[in-house]
Structure formats: structure tokens, C-alpha cells
Design a protein around this motif. Sequence first.
Motif, mmCIF file in Angstrom:
data_model
loop_
_atom_site.group_PDB
_atom_site.id
_atom_site.type_symbol
_atom_site.label_atom_id
_atom_site.label_comp_id
_atom_site.label_asym_id
_atom_site.label_seq_id
_atom_site.Cartn_x
_atom_site.Cartn_y
_atom_site.Cartn_z
ATOM 1 N N LYS A 13 4.521 17.027 -24.091
ATOM 2 C CA LYS A 13 3.432 17.937 -23.699
ATOM 3 C C LYS A 13 3.951 19.367 -23.715
ATOM 4 O O LYS A 13 4.859 19.723 -22.971
ATOM 5 C CB LYS A 13 2.911 17.583 -22.297
ATOM 6 C CG LYS A 13 1.913 18.596 -21.718
ATOM 7 C CD LYS A 13 0.672 18.760 -22.593
ATOM 8 C CE LYS A 13 -0.405 19.605 -21.921
ATOM 9 N NZ LYS A 13 -0.035 21.025 -21.768
ATOM 10 N N SER A 15 2.940 23.519 -23.502
ATOM 11 C CA SER A 15 1.909 24.465 -23.079
ATOM 12 C C SER A 15 1.657 25.467 -24.192
ATOM 13 O O SER A 15 2.555 25.772 -24.991
ATOM 14 C CB SER A 15 2.343 25.209 -21.811
ATOM 15 O OG SER A 15 3.430 26.074 -22.096
ATOM 16 N N ASP A 144 -3.355 18.525 -19.921
ATOM 17 C CA ASP A 144 -2.453 17.651 -19.167
ATOM 18 C C ASP A 144 -3.050 16.246 -19.073
ATOM 19 O O ASP A 144 -2.369 15.241 -19.298
ATOM 20 C CB ASP A 144 -2.225 18.191 -17.749
ATOM 21 C CG ASP A 144 -1.196 19.307 -17.694
ATOM 22 O OD1 ASP A 144 -0.486 19.504 -18.701
ATOM 23 O OD2 ASP A 144 -1.112 19.976 -16.653
ATOM 24 N N LYS A 161 7.396 16.562 -20.325
ATOM 25 C CA LYS A 161 6.646 17.772 -19.981
ATOM 26 C C LYS A 161 7.558 18.989 -20.127
ATOM 27 O O LYS A 161 8.469 19.213 -19.331
ATOM 28 C CB LYS A 161 6.121 17.652 -18.547
ATOM 29 C CG LYS A 161 5.569 18.935 -17.941
ATOM 30 C CD LYS A 161 4.231 19.340 -18.506
ATOM 31 C CE LYS A 161 3.647 20.496 -17.671
ATOM 32 N NZ LYS A 161 2.390 21.012 -18.230
ATOM 33 N N MET A 198 1.571 18.919 -13.104
ATOM 34 C CA MET A 198 0.416 18.659 -13.960
ATOM 35 C C MET A 198 -0.756 18.490 -13.011
ATOM 36 O O MET A 198 -0.561 18.338 -11.801
ATOM 37 C CB MET A 198 0.625 17.395 -14.798
ATOM 38 C CG MET A 198 1.882 17.397 -15.648
ATOM 39 S SD MET A 198 2.109 15.857 -16.595
ATOM 40 C CE MET A 198 1.170 16.225 -18.070
ATOM 41 N N ALA A 202 -4.005 13.882 -14.251
ATOM 42 C CA ALA A 202 -2.945 13.493 -15.177
ATOM 43 C C ALA A 202 -1.866 12.694 -14.457
ATOM 44 O O ALA A 202 -1.389 11.661 -14.962
ATOM 45 C CB ALA A 202 -2.334 14.733 -15.830
#
Length: 242
Positions: A13, A15, A144, A161, A198, A202
Motif C-alpha cells: 500500500k 500513499s 486503505d 504499508k 490505516m 481497513a
Amino acid sequence: MSAAPTYRRVLIKLSGEGLMGEREYGLDPKMLAAIAREISTVHAMGVEVCIVIGGGNIFRGVAGAASGMERASADYMGMLATVINSLALQSALEKTGLHTRVLSAIPMTTVCEPYIRRRAVRHMEKGRIVIFAAGTGNPFFTTDTAAALRAAEMGVGAMMKATQVDGVYSADPLKHPDAERYDRLTYMDVLSRDLQVMDASAISLARENRIPIVVFDLHRAGSLAEVMRGEGTFTIISDDKE
């Protein structure tokens, strides 16, 4: 410690802000290239990789709604921003020699493939990188949550993440130098302490499907490969602290 990767398949993940580099808006080609190199290194370890990217470097639906725009329309604009980011990362990955596919939750077949779960799995089995664009395809859900959803659908070993710091802290360490860093947390720790790793949906989805969340700093060269080997500095969120 063994050089073998801890997980066979992961979802990363990213951003949207993480793609800006030193810029205040948009995309930094140098940052895209650096992220592509990190992913290429992990792929070379034999790990199957899929990715979800946010769109906050271009447009954030919540911010648009706060300025008076209808929330659903603002969220759709944010989803389109994630498609732009996904295509940019696809280009950067393919420059490293990695075959990459963008699958969008909002059908736009002249630009990328529509999201079909079995097709996505097959792409990864063939060694391709898969980027999931347009979130869940629905307003009122963050990327998320989209990442947790796709992680569950893909049956990944962990959700990675990527953040601006090397794990989860009790407060923003960039603003609070005395913030405590955690090596391990449970899902309930994150929810009860409102740690802002998150969003709650999520975290709950990851908890329900027993998907560990590994929080690390993508901006340090080599960090993703280290984390994949269980080395380096990171925070792991799972059912058990042990």
C-alpha cells in the motif's frame, strides 16, 4: 538471518503523497524510479507483488467535500487520481523490466484492464506486477480499505504499508520527537489507541481475514527487501504480539 522472503505474496500500500518526493504536488519521476527499484528487488526474490496507490498527491475526496463539493463526486475524482498514479508507476516498473498490469475498479478499457479477481491472481502467478487502481470503485471508501479488500481477495501473506517513517509510533514522530515506536501491535491496539495507521474499516477487514500489516519506511533504500526477509526496522500488526 536467512535471505529467503518471509511471504510468498504481498500487497504493498503506497500513499499518493509518497510519490511526490520533494515536490508539493503531483509526481516526482525520481521517487517513482526509486520505488520501482525497491519493488524490482523484492520481485527478484520470487515474491508475487500487487499494489494499491492512493491519490492524495493529486486530489483527495475528503478535502474536496470539505470545500463544498458533493462527497460522492469528490471521491470519484480521487479514484481517477489513483488511476493516474497507477499508470505512472506502471511506466516506472516497466522501465526496470517488470511486466506490469493496471486493473481498475472503474472500467476504462482503453486505458487499463477492468478488475477481475481471477485475472489478477493469474497475472501474479505469471510473474507480473499487478496495480489495483480506482480504490474499491465506490465512494466513501478509502484506498486503505481498498488495499485491505484486495489483500483479502488475493490471499496475500501480508499487507505492506509504506509510510514516511520506520513503523508505528504513539504520535507523529516528525512533530513529537519523544513519540514511542512499537515493534509489534495487535489490531485491537491500533483501534483502541486510535493510532491512525490505516482507517478503522481497513484494520477491521485485515483483522477479520487475519492479514498481518507490516508498516515500514519505503524511502530508505533497500528497506522493502529487508522487511521481506524479516530484517530492518518495522512494525508488524497482527492478532498476537508474540
